[in-house]
Design a protein around this motif. Structure first.
Motif: not given
Length: 237
Positions: A108-115, A119-120, A177-183
């Motif tokens: 089972v795979h879970v992907l969650r954005l945590r705040y 705020e992320p 996360l609202g950031i640029s790739e490679e950040a």
């Protein structure tokens, strides 16, 4: 105090007398609290010198097993989460190696954005062995701690190993996360086992450095504890 924005790094703390008056306490517990903060590297100053804030956060030691939600609550902040994926898939090479299951076995795979306070703060990638992960299909993963729910269903988390490093944001990290790739991101990889030593889950958690940091406090005669911290963790006596 730091959590409420009352003190920042470099600020002097109130005097012992002021703390005693504020908290209606005697000098003994106030002095003990200040000594603890000095030993943890949060403040500096000794006898005859006013204590000064030298670290902006307190952390949760990694030598205790706490979920992200429990850790955020423990520092007086508000956790949050948004589930992006919950899926049962055949184990690929990464899942097989980290969960100690056969390639192609269901996991089972879970992907969650945590705040953190709305705020992320972190993108959480979790993989569970099937017997544990299937329980999450009966749980609203946006409602709170998966760990707390799984424990309520009889899952026994006993030990965990952690690897902390830095990683460049991939497209999934960047988008969520609202950031640029490679950040740059701080990554915590955690493998958790039951009392028999069997692997239950594997996490790949990627934190925004501005939101969370990791610190290691060393002393000569005691075990070192790695701590996870935020710039706004509370400093209360």
């Amino acid at each position: 105090m730091l959590g409420r924005g009352e003190l920042s790094v470099g600020d002097a703390l109130p005097s012992e007398a002021e703390f005693c008056d504020r908290w209606k306490a005697s000098r003994a517990p106030v002095r003990q609290a200040l000594a603890t903060l000095r030993s943890e590297g949060v403040i500096t100053g000794g006898p005859g010198k006013p204590p000064v804030v030298c670290a902006s956060s307190l952390g949760q030691p990694f030598d205790t097993l706490l979920s992200y939600s429990a850790w955020v609550h423990s520092i007086g902040r508000t956790p949050g989460q948004r589930t992006l994926e919950l899926a049962l898939r055949p184990a690929d090479e990464v899942a097989s190696a980290n969960l100690h299951v056969d390639a192609g076995a269901p996991v089972v795979h879970v992907l969650r954005l945590r705040y953190l306070d709305g705020e992320p703060a972190m993108l959480e990638r979790s993989m569970y062995v099937e017997r544990v992960g299937r329980l999450l299909f009966d749980f609203d993963c946006d409602s709170g701690s998966q760990w707390t729910y799984l424990q309520s269903r009889g899952v026994r988390f006993a030990t965990a190993s952690h690897v902390i490093d830095a990683v460049a944001a991939d497209p999934v990290d960047a988008r969520n996360l609202g950031i640029s790739e490679e950040a740059p991101l701080l990554r915590q990889r955690r493998t958790t086992r039951d009392p028999d030593g069997d692997v239950l889950e594997f996490h790949d958690d990627r934190y925004l450095p501005r939101a969370v940091s990791f610190t290691l406090n060393n002393t000569i005669d005691s075990r070192s504890a790695l701590a996870r911290a935020t710039p706004g963790s509370a400093l209360d006596l």
